[in-house]
Write a protein that holds these residues in place. Structure first.
Motif, mmCIF file in Angstrom:
data_model
loop_
_atom_site.group_PDB
_atom_site.id
_atom_site.type_symbol
_atom_site.label_atom_id
_atom_site.label_comp_id
_atom_site.label_asym_id
_atom_site.label_seq_id
_atom_site.Cartn_x
_atom_site.Cartn_y
_atom_site.Cartn_z
ATOM 1 N N GLN A 119 -0.427 6.261 -14.949
ATOM 2 C CA GLN A 119 -1.888 6.678 -15.018
ATOM 3 C C GLN A 119 -1.910 7.028 -16.214
ATOM 4 O O GLN A 119 -3.466 6.885 -16.413
ATOM 5 N N ARG B 218 -5.953 2.879 -14.047
ATOM 6 C CA ARG B 218 -5.790 3.071 -12.714
ATOM 7 C C ARG B 218 -6.334 1.829 -11.813
ATOM 8 O O ARG B 218 -6.297 0.580 -12.246
ATOM 9 N N ILE B 219 -5.241 1.969 -10.894
ATOM 10 C CA ILE B 219 -4.791 0.414 -9.594
ATOM 11 C C ILE B 219 -5.770 1.551 -8.411
ATOM 12 O O ILE B 219 -4.714 2.262 -8.169
ATOM 13 N N SER B 220 -6.035 -0.082 -7.827
ATOM 14 C CA SER B 220 -6.302 -0.207 -6.617
ATOM 15 C C SER B 220 -5.693 -1.076 -5.586
ATOM 16 O O SER B 220 -5.771 -2.126 -5.999
ATOM 17 N N LEU B 221 -5.593 -1.265 -4.202
ATOM 18 C CA LEU B 221 -5.130 -2.555 -3.601
ATOM 19 C C LEU B 221 -6.056 -2.909 -2.380
ATOM 20 O O LEU B 221 -6.445 -1.235 -1.898
ATOM 21 N N SER B 222 -6.540 -3.753 -2.666
ATOM 22 C CA SER B 222 -7.651 -3.830 -1.236
ATOM 23 C C SER B 222 -7.525 -5.113 -0.991
ATOM 24 O O SER B 222 -6.725 -5.960 -0.991
ATOM 25 N N LEU C 68 2.140 1.894 -3.997
ATOM 26 C CA LEU C 68 1.066 1.916 -4.427
ATOM 27 C C LEU C 68 1.141 3.426 -5.039
ATOM 28 O O LEU C 68 0.846 3.535 -6.147
ATOM 29 N N ARG D 162 1.532 4.388 -9.051
ATOM 30 C CA ARG D 162 -0.244 4.799 -9.414
ATOM 31 C C ARG D 162 0.272 5.838 -10.791
ATOM 32 O O ARG D 162 -0.321 5.763 -12.026
ATOM 33 N N GLN E 208 1.069 -0.932 -0.159
ATOM 34 C CA GLN E 208 0.215 0.281 -0.265
ATOM 35 C C GLN E 208 0.947 1.520 0.285
ATOM 36 O O GLN E 208 0.670 2.563 -0.570
ATOM 37 N N LEU F 61 -4.925 -5.794 -6.327
ATOM 38 C CA LEU F 61 -4.460 -5.699 -7.167
ATOM 39 C C LEU F 61 -5.795 -5.357 -8.071
ATOM 40 O O LEU F 61 -6.180 -6.375 -8.483
ATOM 41 N N HIS F 62 -6.780 -4.298 -7.715
ATOM 42 C CA HIS F 62 -7.644 -4.691 -8.621
ATOM 43 C C HIS F 62 -6.550 -3.252 -9.825
ATOM 44 O O HIS F 62 -6.249 -2.243 -9.725
#
Length: 391
Positions: free
Chosen positions: A154, A158-162, A146, A150, A143, A171-172
């Motif tokens: 860009q 687009r990426i995100s972590l949950s 990231l 990111r 995290q 990783l989305h």
């Protein structure tokens, strides 16, 4: 069956290839950044080794429906004084899994105390590596990295972590509209892995629930995905060019999922757990080595699929399906298994389930095969199709 396979199960090689390439580029950037930020002198903390390992059905050519979920092992670097300790799985939920502790050797140097306090728990007077503490560190470390990744990505996506407690982070990835021709939102499960050598890894076991004893936090499961990939490559060389063995696996996974749409809880969950993709794949491996591979030619698809269903039915009735690699002395010599696997105690993948549950699954499995045309017509309609969940 052919129509069901072509319309609902078969993946476009073009789309899958683009998805895998995109996932590889994004994960490489993240792992590179995480390794760089984790560098520090001395072996007193966890760090990333700097590479990653692609595993799972998307990389073994038997994924179904949509290339939107991927599994990636991320090897970690540990202090040198931790040794693997294979153990018997006595806790709830650990039956049917090969489990291993990572124990500190006797006389661990005092300078390793910061690592022990941060990542180990005390068990029988010895420090053992805690899977929960490692997962928590791994998620936080990724995290923190990231932001930089990111920014660099860009223009691509687009990426995100949950993450959920006790589970590997996901990783989305949402590709930008002008970057790739295949605009699929992807979920990549990043699994921290402890290298054992010989392409073997230990990974955290799934959470066992609030009633699980504390000792289960010190147990790790064995991941032999690279050996499975080697076996599939060997089978591809030995079997006819038109072999249907992977197609059989895909169709059986599809029938399992369709049948699950019409089952009520709690049996619906048990159905999916007993007939997990790993169990289906293990049954296929075992059946493939029992007879001539020429019998798996495409024109015998229905016969081989029925053989696979009947073989699984018999395993469920006997309540025995052994892990394909652990302690298996009848594997082809060409596979050259690591010594660790050869000397391991055999493991029954069905040991964690009650006999009544396995009997019910066996009955429902045969019923599913007999009624396959009806089930395909009924549960393939839009009102029954559910969205595929992220891993």
């Amino acid at each position: 069956l052919e129509s069901f396979y072509e319309r609902q199960l078969r993946l476009s090689p073009h789309v899958l290839g683009h998805s895998k390439a995109h996932v590889g580029r994004v994960v490489a950037e993240l792992v590179r950044a995480a390794k760089a930020q984790g560098l520090q002198p001395g072996p007193l903390a966890l760090s990333l080794r700097g590479d990653f390992v692609r595993v799972g059905s998307a990389y073994e050519q038997h994924k179904v429906r949509s290339p939107d979920c991927f599994d990636i092992l991320v090897p970690l670097r540990l202090p040198p004084h931790l040794e693997p300790q294979p153990r018997r799985a006595d806790g709830p939920g650990t039956d049917g899994a090969f489990v291993c502790g990572l124990r500190a050797r006797a006389g661990w140097p005092r300078r390793y105390r910061p690592f022990a306090e941060g990542f180990c728990v005390e068990l029988q007077g010895r420090g053992h590596l805690s899977s929960g503490l490692v997962l928590r560190w791994f998620q936080g470390h990724l995290q923190r990295c990231l932001g930089a990744v990111r920014y660099r990505l860009q223009e691509r996506c687009r990426i995100s972590l949950s993450a959920c407690p006790g589970h590997p982070p996901t990783l989305h990835i949402l590709p930008c509209s002008d970057y790739v021709c295949c605009h699929i939102s992807m979920a990549v499960r990043l699994i921290p892995a402890i290298p054992l050598g010989d392409a073997l890894y230990l990974t955290a076991l799934p959470p066992q629930g609030p009633q699980a004893p504390p000792a289960t936090d010190t147990l790790w499961g064995l991941n032999a995905s690279r050996q499975e990939q080697r076996l599939l490559s060997w089978l591809k060389e030995q079997a006819p060019a038109s072999s249907c063995h992977l197609k059989c696996l895909q169709i059986l996974k599809g029938l399992r999922d369709l049948r699950g749409q019409g089952l009520e809880e709690p049996f619906c969950s048990k159905w999916g757990q007993v007939l997990s993709s790993y169990v289906l794949k293990t049954a296929l491996f075992s059946l493939l080595l029992q007879g001539p591979l020429e019998a798996w030619d495409e024109r015998f698809l229905v016969e081989r699929l029925e053989d696979l269903v009947l073989y699984l039915r018999d395993c469920l009735r006997k309540q025995v399906l052994m892990h394909f690699f652990l302690g298996n002395t009848s594997l082809p010599e060409a596979l050259a298994l690591p010594r660790f696997l050869k000397e391991a105690a055999p493991v029954n993948l069905l040991a964690g389930f009650e006999g009544l549950t396995l009997d019910l699954v066996a009955f429902q499995l045969i019923n599913t095969w007999i009624q396959a045309p009806h089930i395909i017509r009924m549960y393939s309609s839009p009102r029954y199709l559910r969205p595929v969940l992220s891993p």
